[in-house]
Motif scaffolding. Structure first.
Motif: not given
Length: 284
Positions: A26-54
């Protein structure tokens, strides 16, 4: 006035082996809430404002968040225990395994690219003379006015700025041109001004594809526009608050959004930190 923004068409970096990954990308543009990531192993690439907040939000529910970045600021930030800071991704090994530049590997279920956006103006005809090349919109005067057709302007192109402050100052500047109060330089002078800025940025080591980046140049940019157009300068307190909030994000990522700022005058404000009582506020 072209005011379509530049936070819609995502940039996806090329990653070796990305076709092997069978999880969700996915891209951060598509993020709405953290529900879909419950109990997942998530890799976030990028440390701008979106990366930090997500990273902060998703770590509330995820099994693990792998935060891939080379940011020195992120290296100092404190996240939840299930956040693992990693260097840049070197390649995707198989359907679920990612290798990093330090040689370590990790399994992940989801990859979220927080890697920014590209400028896009699909509605513009070639006859307007505007070109987008390597992340630069040209030919523009002051990052706003189409030099070839000055009745066309672009609002909001600069990045690493306080966006709504930029919109405000740029719009006031252009309105002064429309009502006749601002007399633009000749076409040749506007081209030369733009070339001088490109040369200056190059000498400062700023890559050409970051021509519209402001960052530490933001206040000067606003001041220059105000002086040329004869409009009221942006109060210093506005960017002081922005910088204070940025510092708070770096020091308290989980609580900084609960901070409150009270403006005292054009230069000063009071910061009420989320973690302290109002009587213990910090005056700046």
């Amino acid at each position: 006035m072209v005011c379509n923004g530049h936070y819609n068409v995502p940039i996806y970096p090329e990653v070796i082996g990305e076709e092997l990954f069978q999880g969700k990308k996915e891209h951060s543009r598509d993020y709405r809430h953290n529900g879909p990531y419950k109990d997942k192993r998530v890799l976030i690439i990028g440390a701008g404002p979106s990366g930090v907040d997500l990273t902060n939000q998703i770590s509330e529910v995820a099994e693990c968040v792998l935060f891939s970045t080379h940011s020195a600021v992120v290296a100092k930030q404190t996240y939840r225990e299930n956040v693992i800071k990693k260097p840049d991704v070197s390649r995707i090994v198989d359907h679920e395994t990612v290798e990093f530049t330090d040689g370590t590997t990790s399994r992940c279920d989801v990859i979220i690219y927080c890697t920014g956006y590209q400028y896009s103006f699909p509605f513009l005809d070639d006859s307007c003379g505007i070109k987008v090349e390597d992340g630069v919109i040209q030919p523009l005067y002051k990052h706003i006015i189409n030099i070839e057709r000055p009745t066309m302007c672009f609002i909001g192109l600069p990045f690493i700025v306080a966006a709504f402050l930029t919109f405000d100052v740029q719009t006031k500047y252009y309105c002064k041109y429309l009502d006749g109060s601002l007399k633009l330089p000749s076409k040749e002078e506007m081209y030369q001004d733009t070339e001088n800025e490109k040369k200056w940025r190059n000498e400062k080591g700023i890559s050409s594809n970051k021509f519209h980046m402001m960052g530490s140049l933001e206040q000067k940019y606003y001041d220059d526009l105000a002086a040329e157009a004869g409009i009221e300068p942006l109060p210093r307190v506005a960017l002081k608050i922005k910088l204070a909030s940025k510092d708070r994000q770096a020091s308290d990522i989980q609580n900084y959004r609960r901070d409150r700022f009270v403006v005292l005058d054009d230069d000063n404000f009071i910061l009420y930190e989320s973690a302290c009582d109002y009587p213990d506020c910090k005056e700046t």
